[in-house]
Scaffold this motif. Structure first.
Motif, PDB file in Angstrom:
ATOM      1  N   TYR A  49       0.932  -1.068  -0.081  1.00  0.00           N
ATOM      2  CA  TYR A  49      -0.273  -0.028  -0.041  1.00  0.00           C
ATOM      3  C   TYR A  49       0.935   1.342   0.122  1.00  0.00           C
ATOM      4  O   TYR A  49       1.839   1.520   0.730  1.00  0.00           O
ATOM      5  CB  TYR A  49      -0.858   0.178   1.397  1.00  0.00           C
ATOM      6  CG  TYR A  49      -1.836  -1.180   1.395  1.00  0.00           C
ATOM      7  CD1 TYR A  49      -3.014  -0.988   0.759  1.00  0.00           C
ATOM      8  CD2 TYR A  49      -1.263  -2.294   2.382  1.00  0.00           C
ATOM      9  CE1 TYR A  49      -3.918  -2.080   1.140  1.00  0.00           C
ATOM     10  CE2 TYR A  49      -2.392  -3.420   2.361  1.00  0.00           C
ATOM     11  CZ  TYR A  49      -3.564  -3.345   1.979  1.00  0.00           C
ATOM     12  OH  TYR A  49      -4.455  -4.213   2.019  1.00  0.00           O
ATOM     13  N   ASP A  52      -3.379   5.989  -1.646  1.00  0.00           N
ATOM     14  CA  ASP A  52      -4.646   5.411  -1.857  1.00  0.00           C
ATOM     15  C   ASP A  52      -4.303   4.399  -3.032  1.00  0.00           C
ATOM     16  O   ASP A  52      -5.335   3.837  -3.792  1.00  0.00           O
ATOM     17  CB  ASP A  52      -5.568   6.549  -2.277  1.00  0.00           C
ATOM     18  CG  ASP A  52      -5.074   7.299  -3.416  1.00  0.00           C
ATOM     19  OD1 ASP A  52      -3.961   7.155  -3.932  1.00  0.00           O
ATOM     20  OD2 ASP A  52      -6.076   7.981  -4.137  1.00  0.00           O
ATOM     21  N   LYS A  53      -3.213   3.938  -3.369  1.00  0.00           N
ATOM     22  CA  LYS A  53      -2.863   2.843  -4.272  1.00  0.00           C
ATOM     23  C   LYS A  53      -2.353   1.421  -3.479  1.00  0.00           C
ATOM     24  O   LYS A  53      -1.750   1.536  -2.657  1.00  0.00           O
ATOM     25  CB  LYS A  53      -1.879   3.309  -5.132  1.00  0.00           C
ATOM     26  CG  LYS A  53      -2.161   4.451  -5.942  1.00  0.00           C
ATOM     27  CD  LYS A  53      -1.161   5.231  -6.906  1.00  0.00           C
ATOM     28  CE  LYS A  53      -1.582   6.357  -7.425  1.00  0.00           C
ATOM     29  NZ  LYS A  53      -0.386   7.086  -8.293  1.00  0.00           N
ATOM     30  N   TYR A  54      -2.629   0.451  -4.376  1.00  0.00           N
ATOM     31  CA  TYR A  54      -1.912  -0.825  -3.827  1.00  0.00           C
ATOM     32  C   TYR A  54      -1.768  -1.807  -5.046  1.00  0.00           C
ATOM     33  O   TYR A  54      -2.227  -1.373  -6.064  1.00  0.00           O
ATOM     34  CB  TYR A  54      -3.069  -1.407  -2.927  1.00  0.00           C
ATOM     35  CG  TYR A  54      -4.083  -2.239  -3.483  1.00  0.00           C
ATOM     36  CD1 TYR A  54      -3.925  -3.704  -3.896  1.00  0.00           C
ATOM     37  CD2 TYR A  54      -4.940  -1.496  -3.970  1.00  0.00           C
ATOM     38  CE1 TYR A  54      -5.256  -4.176  -4.492  1.00  0.00           C
ATOM     39  CE2 TYR A  54      -6.284  -2.027  -4.540  1.00  0.00           C
ATOM     40  CZ  TYR A  54      -6.219  -3.343  -4.749  1.00  0.00           C
ATOM     41  OH  TYR A  54      -7.541  -4.090  -5.452  1.00  0.00           O
ATOM     42  N   LYS A  84     -13.610  -0.630  -2.101  1.00  0.00           N
ATOM     43  CA  LYS A  84     -13.104  -0.173  -3.327  1.00  0.00           C
ATOM     44  C   LYS A  84     -12.607   1.187  -3.427  1.00  0.00           C
ATOM     45  O   LYS A  84     -12.569   2.045  -4.298  1.00  0.00           O
ATOM     46  CB  LYS A  84     -14.084  -0.524  -4.574  1.00  0.00           C
ATOM     47  CG  LYS A  84     -14.210  -1.875  -4.670  1.00  0.00           C
ATOM     48  CD  LYS A  84     -13.162  -2.564  -5.290  1.00  0.00           C
ATOM     49  CE  LYS A  84     -13.589  -4.077  -5.647  1.00  0.00           C
ATOM     50  NZ  LYS A  84     -12.574  -5.048  -5.949  1.00  0.00           N
ATOM     51  N   LYS A  85     -12.082   1.893  -2.087  1.00  0.00           N
ATOM     52  CA  LYS A  85     -11.675   3.090  -2.022  1.00  0.00           C
ATOM     53  C   LYS A  85     -10.098   3.224  -2.450  1.00  0.00           C
ATOM     54  O   LYS A  85      -9.576   4.481  -2.657  1.00  0.00           O
ATOM     55  CB  LYS A  85     -11.764   3.568  -0.593  1.00  0.00           C
ATOM     56  CG  LYS A  85     -13.241   3.554   0.093  1.00  0.00           C
ATOM     57  CD  LYS A  85     -13.077   3.981   1.191  1.00  0.00           C
ATOM     58  CE  LYS A  85     -14.587   3.743   2.009  1.00  0.00           C
ATOM     59  NZ  LYS A  85     -14.829   4.144   3.099  1.00  0.00           N
ATOM     60  N   LEU A  86      -9.464   2.137  -2.762  1.00  0.00           N
ATOM     61  CA  LEU A  86      -8.176   2.048  -3.335  1.00  0.00           C
ATOM     62  C   LEU A  86      -8.111   1.685  -4.622  1.00  0.00           C
ATOM     63  O   LEU A  86      -8.898   1.003  -5.166  1.00  0.00           O
ATOM     64  CB  LEU A  86      -7.366   0.931  -2.429  1.00  0.00           C
ATOM     65  CG  LEU A  86      -7.089   1.121  -0.762  1.00  0.00           C
ATOM     66  CD1 LEU A  86      -6.642  -0.050  -0.155  1.00  0.00           C
ATOM     67  CD2 LEU A  86      -6.538   2.275  -0.424  1.00  0.00           C
ATOM     68  N   THR A  87      -7.153   2.222  -5.402  1.00  0.00           N
ATOM     69  CA  THR A  87      -6.801   2.053  -6.836  1.00  0.00           C
ATOM     70  C   THR A  87      -5.871   0.794  -6.867  1.00  0.00           C
ATOM     71  O   THR A  87      -4.508   1.064  -6.473  1.00  0.00           O
ATOM     72  CB  THR A  87      -6.491   3.228  -7.439  1.00  0.00           C
ATOM     73  OG1 THR A  87      -7.355   4.275  -7.328  1.00  0.00           O
ATOM     74  CG2 THR A  87      -6.326   3.254  -8.838  1.00  0.00           C
ATOM     75  N   LYS A  88      -5.975  -0.112  -7.663  1.00  0.00           N
ATOM     76  CA  LYS A  88      -4.917  -0.969  -7.798  1.00  0.00           C
ATOM     77  C   LYS A  88      -4.106  -0.588  -9.112  1.00  0.00           C
ATOM     78  O   LYS A  88      -4.433  -0.166 -10.200  1.00  0.00           O
ATOM     79  CB  LYS A  88      -5.594  -2.388  -8.134  1.00  0.00           C
ATOM     80  CG  LYS A  88      -4.751  -3.597  -8.585  1.00  0.00           C
ATOM     81  CD  LYS A  88      -5.339  -4.783  -8.447  1.00  0.00           C
ATOM     82  CE  LYS A  88      -4.282  -5.925  -8.638  1.00  0.00           C
ATOM     83  NZ  LYS A  88      -4.986  -7.354  -8.499  1.00  0.00           N
TER      84      LYS A  88
END
Length: 132
Positions: A49, A52-54, A84-88
């Motif tokens: 992480y 806000d990305k992972y 789904k608050k994070l962006t892959k």
């Protein structure tokens, strides 16, 4: 509630996140453990992480030494899918972001040390309390 290795029995065949001393995070299904709290994860991914990305890296079956584990916990599959608050992003992109974050932290630490030194504070002066 039991503590120690005995409580790991409740976690067998469940999807867990395991956080290690070096900050790495692994997610997988715990298949077994031993008296040293060494654990085997199946379908393991390493997750990083940054902000806000992972990103995930698939590792398959993975052995984790018990003495490196800081914390582990069960992952609720329903919440995992809904959150789904994070962006892959790609593995390469997350590694670049992680490196930039480390460099930023190092710069901040160097700035703190410089300010402390200019103020007459050093680690040595703080640790040598016998002088007072």
């Amino acid at each position: 509630m039991s503590f120690g290795n005995a409580s790991l029995c409740d976690e067998v065949d469940k999807k867990l996140i395991v956080v290690l001393r070096d900050g790495k995070k692994f997610i997988g299904v715990m298949r077994t453990f031993d008296q040293f709290a060494n654990i085997i994860l199946q379908d393991t991914i390493e997750r990083i992480y940054v902000g806000d990305k992972y990103s995930d890296k698939h590792l398959g079956v993975f052995f984790i030494r018990g003495d490196t584990v800081v914390i582990l916990g069960e992952i609720d599959p329903d919440k995992e899918v809904k959150e789904k608050k994070l962006t892959k992003v790609s593995w390469e992109e997350i590694n670049l972001a992680q490196q930039a974050e480390r460099e930023k932290l190092q710069q901040m630490e160097q700035t703190k040390r410089r300010i402390m030194t200019e103020s007459g504070l050093t680690i040595d002066s703080i640790l040598n309390l016998d002088d007072f």
